[in-house]
Design a protein around this motif. Structure first.
Motif, short mmCIF file in Angstrom:
data_model
loop_
_atom_site.label_atom_id
_atom_site.label_comp_id
_atom_site.label_asym_id
_atom_site.label_seq_id
_atom_site.Cartn_x
_atom_site.Cartn_y
_atom_site.Cartn_z
N GLU A 70 45.75 -51.74 98.85
CA GLU A 70 44.66 -52.60 99.32
C GLU A 70 44.94 -54.05 98.95
O GLU A 70 44.79 -54.95 99.78
CB GLU A 70 43.33 -52.16 98.72
CG GLU A 70 42.17 -53.02 99.17
CD GLU A 70 40.83 -52.57 98.60
OE1 GLU A 70 39.81 -53.02 99.14
OE2 GLU A 70 40.81 -51.80 97.62
N LEU A 73 47.75 -55.48 101.12
CA LEU A 73 47.33 -55.72 102.51
C LEU A 73 46.55 -57.03 102.63
O LEU A 73 46.74 -57.78 103.59
CB LEU A 73 46.51 -54.55 103.04
CG LEU A 73 47.31 -53.29 103.37
CD1 LEU A 73 46.37 -52.15 103.72
CD2 LEU A 73 48.29 -53.55 104.49
N TYR A 74 45.68 -57.30 101.68
CA TYR A 74 44.97 -58.59 101.71
C TYR A 74 45.93 -59.75 101.47
O TYR A 74 45.78 -60.82 102.07
CB TYR A 74 43.84 -58.62 100.68
CG TYR A 74 42.59 -57.94 101.16
CD1 TYR A 74 41.86 -58.45 102.22
CD2 TYR A 74 42.14 -56.78 100.56
CE1 TYR A 74 40.71 -57.83 102.68
CE2 TYR A 74 40.99 -56.14 101.00
CZ TYR A 74 40.28 -56.67 102.06
OH TYR A 74 39.14 -56.05 102.51
N LYS A 76 48.92 -59.96 102.47
CA LYS A 76 49.72 -60.12 103.68
C LYS A 76 48.87 -60.25 104.93
O LYS A 76 49.38 -60.18 106.04
CB LYS A 76 50.68 -58.94 103.85
CG LYS A 76 51.57 -58.70 102.67
CD LYS A 76 52.53 -59.83 102.45
CE LYS A 76 53.46 -59.49 101.29
NZ LYS A 76 54.19 -60.62 100.80
N LYS A 77 47.56 -60.42 104.78
CA LYS A 77 46.65 -60.42 105.92
C LYS A 77 47.07 -61.40 107.02
O LYS A 77 47.03 -61.08 108.19
CB LYS A 77 45.22 -60.73 105.48
CG LYS A 77 44.23 -60.64 106.62
CD LYS A 77 42.83 -60.87 106.17
CE LYS A 77 41.94 -60.73 107.38
NZ LYS A 77 40.83 -61.62 107.37
#
Length: 84
Positions: A70, A73-74, A76-77
């Motif tokens: 999680e 992912l943020y 690399k948003k």
């Protein structure tokens, strides 16, 4: 593989009413990153140097351990954002 590649970071998260905070902590030198995710999707990233009491501080502030996926992912948003 370099020494930095072998570090297993620890991840924490707290959800507030209208935003959430994710924290990554390097357990070797206590460096880390704080991400604040706003309701509009905006993400604030802050590099932080913690002290050895960081785990107790996070517990007092009601942070829970969370998923590295999680957090990443943020981080690399912007990579996944498409503009039409």
């Amino acid at each position: 593989m370099g020494k930095k590649d072998a570090i297993v970071f620890k991840y924490f998260k707290r959800v507030f009413d209208d935003y959430q905070v994710l924290v990554s902590v390097n357990p070797i030198d206590f460096s880390g990153i704080e991400l604040i995710i706003h309701p509009d999707g905006r993400i604030e990233k802050t590099d932080i140097q913690f002290d050895e009491d960081i785990y107790e501080d996070l517990e007092v502030d009601e942070f829970k351990e969370s998923s590295p996926l999680e957090f990443q992912l943020y981080m690399k948003k912007d990579f996944f954002t498409r503009e039409d």
